[in-house]
Design a protein around this motif. Structure first.
Motif, PDB file in Angstrom:
ATOM      1  N   MET A   1      11.001  -1.591  -2.268  1.00 16.02           N
ATOM      2  CA  MET A   1       9.737  -0.920  -1.967  1.00 16.02           C
ATOM      3  C   MET A   1       9.158  -0.146  -3.145  1.00 16.02           C
ATOM      4  O   MET A   1       7.945  -0.009  -3.272  1.00 16.02           O
ATOM      5  CB  MET A   1       9.932   0.028  -0.787  1.00 16.02           C
ATOM      6  CG  MET A   1       9.947  -0.646   0.566  1.00 16.02           C
ATOM      7  SD  MET A   1       8.292  -0.820   1.258  1.00 16.02           S
ATOM      8  CE  MET A   1       7.850   0.899   1.510  1.00 16.02           C
TER       9      MET A   1
ATOM     10  N   GLY B   1       9.083  -0.975  -6.233  1.00 19.42           N
ATOM     11  CA  GLY B   1       8.339  -1.886  -7.095  1.00 19.42           C
ATOM     12  C   GLY B   1       8.547  -1.693  -8.578  1.00 19.42           C
ATOM     13  O   GLY B   1       7.930  -2.385  -9.388  1.00 19.42           O
TER      14      GLY B   1
ATOM     15  N   ASP C   1      -0.472  -0.248  -5.834  1.00 23.41           N
ATOM     16  CA  ASP C   1      -0.882  -1.610  -5.504  1.00 23.41           C
ATOM     17  C   ASP C   1      -1.026  -1.798  -3.997  1.00 23.41           C
ATOM     18  O   ASP C   1      -0.203  -1.324  -3.212  1.00 23.41           O
ATOM     19  CB  ASP C   1       0.145  -2.602  -6.045  1.00 23.41           C
ATOM     20  CG  ASP C   1      -0.302  -4.040  -5.861  1.00 23.41           C
ATOM     21  OD1 ASP C   1      -1.111  -4.496  -6.672  1.00 23.41           O
ATOM     22  OD2 ASP C   1       0.146  -4.679  -4.906  1.00 23.41           O
TER      23      ASP C   1
ATOM     24  N   TRP D   1       0.485 -10.165   1.072  1.00 26.99           N
ATOM     25  CA  TRP D   1       1.607 -11.051   0.785  1.00 26.99           C
ATOM     26  C   TRP D   1       1.143 -12.244  -0.034  1.00 26.99           C
ATOM     27  O   TRP D   1       1.820 -12.668  -0.984  1.00 26.99           O
ATOM     28  CB  TRP D   1       2.252 -11.537   2.066  1.00 26.99           C
ATOM     29  CG  TRP D   1       3.256 -10.638   2.710  1.00 26.99           C
ATOM     30  CD1 TRP D   1       3.259 -10.198   3.999  1.00 26.99           C
ATOM     31  CD2 TRP D   1       4.449 -10.099   2.113  1.00 26.99           C
ATOM     32  NE1 TRP D   1       4.364  -9.408   4.232  1.00 26.99           N
ATOM     33  CE2 TRP D   1       5.112  -9.326   3.104  1.00 26.99           C
ATOM     34  CE3 TRP D   1       5.017 -10.180   0.841  1.00 26.99           C
ATOM     35  CZ2 TRP D   1       6.302  -8.649   2.862  1.00 26.99           C
ATOM     36  CZ3 TRP D   1       6.204  -9.498   0.590  1.00 26.99           C
ATOM     37  CH2 TRP D   1       6.833  -8.748   1.585  1.00 26.99           C
TER      38      TRP D   1
ATOM     39  N   LEU E   1       0.493 -11.152  -3.670  1.00 26.17           N
ATOM     40  CA  LEU E   1       1.762 -10.881  -4.349  1.00 26.17           C
ATOM     41  C   LEU E   1       2.472 -12.193  -4.696  1.00 26.17           C
ATOM     42  O   LEU E   1       2.964 -12.371  -5.813  1.00 26.17           O
ATOM     43  CB  LEU E   1       2.665 -10.018  -3.467  1.00 26.17           C
ATOM     44  CG  LEU E   1       2.297  -8.547  -3.295  1.00 26.17           C
ATOM     45  CD1 LEU E   1       3.165  -7.908  -2.219  1.00 26.17           C
ATOM     46  CD2 LEU E   1       2.460  -7.789  -4.617  1.00 26.17           C
TER      47      LEU E   1
ATOM     48  N   PHE F   1      12.580  -5.342   0.101  1.00 28.77           N
ATOM     49  CA  PHE F   1      11.195  -5.812   0.107  1.00 28.77           C
ATOM     50  C   PHE F   1      11.047  -7.024  -0.812  1.00 28.77           C
ATOM     51  O   PHE F   1      10.398  -8.019  -0.468  1.00 28.77           O
ATOM     52  CB  PHE F   1      10.267  -4.680  -0.349  1.00 28.77           C
ATOM     53  CG  PHE F   1       8.816  -5.031  -0.401  1.00 28.77           C
ATOM     54  CD1 PHE F   1       7.998  -4.834   0.703  1.00 28.77           C
ATOM     55  CD2 PHE F   1       8.244  -5.534  -1.559  1.00 28.77           C
ATOM     56  CE1 PHE F   1       6.635  -5.149   0.649  1.00 28.77           C
ATOM     57  CE2 PHE F   1       6.895  -5.851  -1.626  1.00 28.77           C
ATOM     58  CZ  PHE F   1       6.090  -5.657  -0.517  1.00 28.77           C
TER      59      PHE F   1
ATOM     60  N   SER G   1       0.112   3.350  -0.794  1.00 34.35           N
ATOM     61  CA  SER G   1       0.777   2.111  -1.155  1.00 34.35           C
ATOM     62  C   SER G   1       2.095   1.951  -0.401  1.00 34.35           C
ATOM     63  O   SER G   1       2.434   0.849   0.046  1.00 34.35           O
ATOM     64  CB  SER G   1       1.037   2.067  -2.667  1.00 34.35           C
ATOM     65  OG  SER G   1       1.590   0.834  -3.047  1.00 34.35           O
TER      66      SER G   1
ATOM     67  N   TRP H   1       1.237   0.847   2.965  1.00 34.49           N
ATOM     68  CA  TRP H   1       0.794  -0.541   2.939  1.00 34.49           C
ATOM     69  C   TRP H   1       1.971  -1.496   2.858  1.00 34.49           C
ATOM     70  O   TRP H   1       2.014  -2.520   3.543  1.00 34.49           O
ATOM     71  CB  TRP H   1      -0.156  -0.757   1.768  1.00 34.49           C
ATOM     72  CG  TRP H   1      -0.589  -2.179   1.585  1.00 34.49           C
ATOM     73  CD1 TRP H   1      -0.275  -3.020   0.570  1.00 34.49           C
ATOM     74  CD2 TRP H   1      -1.416  -2.950   2.472  1.00 34.49           C
ATOM     75  NE1 TRP H   1      -0.841  -4.252   0.756  1.00 34.49           N
ATOM     76  CE2 TRP H   1      -1.558  -4.234   1.908  1.00 34.49           C
ATOM     77  CE3 TRP H   1      -2.057  -2.664   3.679  1.00 34.49           C
ATOM     78  CZ2 TRP H   1      -2.305  -5.233   2.523  1.00 34.49           C
ATOM     79  CZ3 TRP H   1      -2.803  -3.671   4.290  1.00 34.49           C
ATOM     80  CH2 TRP H   1      -2.915  -4.931   3.718  1.00 34.49           C
ATOM     81  N   ARG H   2       2.964  -1.171   2.042  1.00 36.76           N
ATOM     82  CA  ARG H   2       4.132  -2.045   1.916  1.00 36.76           C
ATOM     83  C   ARG H   2       4.944  -2.063   3.212  1.00 36.76           C
ATOM     84  O   ARG H   2       5.506  -3.096   3.573  1.00 36.76           O
ATOM     85  CB  ARG H   2       4.979  -1.603   0.714  1.00 36.76           C
ATOM     86  CG  ARG H   2       4.263  -1.873  -0.604  1.00 36.76           C
ATOM     87  CD  ARG H   2       4.964  -1.328  -1.827  1.00 36.76           C
ATOM     88  NE  ARG H   2       4.042  -1.288  -2.949  1.00 36.76           N
ATOM     89  CZ  ARG H   2       4.337  -0.848  -4.162  1.00 36.76           C
ATOM     90  NH1 ARG H   2       5.562  -0.409  -4.425  1.00 36.76           N
ATOM     91  NH2 ARG H   2       3.424  -0.845  -5.115  1.00 36.76           N
TER      92      ARG H   2
ATOM     93  N   LEU I   1       3.202  -4.453   5.364  1.00 36.67           N
ATOM     94  CA  LEU I   1       3.509  -5.840   4.992  1.00 36.67           C
ATOM     95  C   LEU I   1       4.823  -6.285   5.622  1.00 36.67           C
ATOM     96  O   LEU I   1       4.935  -7.427   6.101  1.00 36.67           O
ATOM     97  CB  LEU I   1       3.590  -5.976   3.474  1.00 36.67           C
ATOM     98  CG  LEU I   1       2.290  -5.852   2.685  1.00 36.67           C
ATOM     99  CD1 LEU I   1       2.568  -6.039   1.195  1.00 36.67           C
ATOM    100  CD2 LEU I   1       1.246  -6.857   3.154  1.00 36.67           C
TER     101      LEU I   1
END
Length: 261
Positions: free
Chosen positions: A29, A31, A58, A62, A65, A92, A177, A180-181, A184
């Motif tokens: 997560m 990143g 970001d 999906w 990415l 993730f 972010s 948001w992740r 996802l």
């Protein structure tokens, strides 16, 4: 509609040595890719290592990415067409690696999945976590990451320097972010992926003491969907097992014949 603020990139951890197989790490997560550091000493003799770096703000889908990661791997292929590529995704990043390998199965020669977070959407806390996270001011968000540590690691197995690195990585992601992740992960579904297309060997690492996700059961579920899986159980490890001093990814790869010449 959320959009990405900047592009993804691959950052290297050593001077590139084209004769060595390329090891591409897709992080969790945070990143950042920085949490692979404890494993670099063991891996550097057999791999040319790099990590995906996802900007901390970001907001890519999906699909976006996946497309960006595919573009980066294609560029690596073009630079050294004969060099094998090992794709390794953690948490993730494991979900992202599954998407890349399922939709573009010829891009990598080996796939490694470390506690992939593909079961997250079935966890009751997931929706609550995404909702709360996006509403937190930065100060409270940074404080909340402290409470997540016992879920992510087995503290007695992770050095203090690695624990600090984990906190820094988590706190570098903006609350929008992070939320948001999480959203996802709520959308991610194994059933929507053509996993039977992944014919290359896949190594699944599953932590038996994962307090965040049911990683052992999920590894079994993923393995049943793949043509050529291998599973290694880490009975005492927590979710972020690559931070643990007793876990040596290089030794695991050697024992499973996962090191490419």
């Amino acid at each position: 509609m959320p959009i990405a603020t900047s592009r993804l990139r691959l950052k290297t951890f050593r001077v590139s040595r084209p004769p060595l197989p390329k090891f591409i790490f897709l992080p969790g997560m945070d990143g950042s890719g920085e949490l692979l550091q404890p494993q670099l000493a063991g891996l550097k003799s057999t791999f040319d290592i790099c990590s995906l770096s996802i900007p901390p703000d970001d907001l890519s889908s999906w699909d976006k990415l996946t497309d960006q990661v595919v573009d980066l791997i294609v560029n690596e292929r073009q630079r050294s067409p004969s060099r094998p590529i090992v794709l390794c995704g953690e948490s993730f990043g494991g979900c992202l690696a599954l998407r890349v390998a399922a939709h573009f199965p010829d891009l990598c020669d080996r796939l490694i999945l470390v506690n992939p977070a593909s079961s997250a959407h079935r966890q009751p806390w997931m929706g609550w976590g995404a909702t709360v996270t996006q509403r937190l001011p930065n100060s409270l968000y940074r404080l909340s990451t402290l409470g997540l540590l016992p879920l992510l690691i087995a503290p007695q197995r992770v050095s203090m320097s690695s624990q600090r690195a984990l906190l820094v990585a988590m706190q570098s992601v903006t609350p929008p972010s992070a939320a948001w992740r999480l959203s996802l992960l709520r959308q991610f579904s194994l059933e929507q992926l053509p996993l039977k297309r992944i014919e290359q060997p896949v190594l699944l690492l599953a932590s038996g003491s994962d307090r965040l996700l049911p990683s052992v059961a999920e590894a079994g579920r993923i393995a049943r969907c793949l043509p050529n899986p291998q599973t290694v159980l880490l009975p005492r490890s927590g979710h972020a097992c690559l931070l643990e001093t007793e876990v040596r990814l290089s030794s695991i790869l050697q024992s499973q014949n996962f090191v490419l010449a």
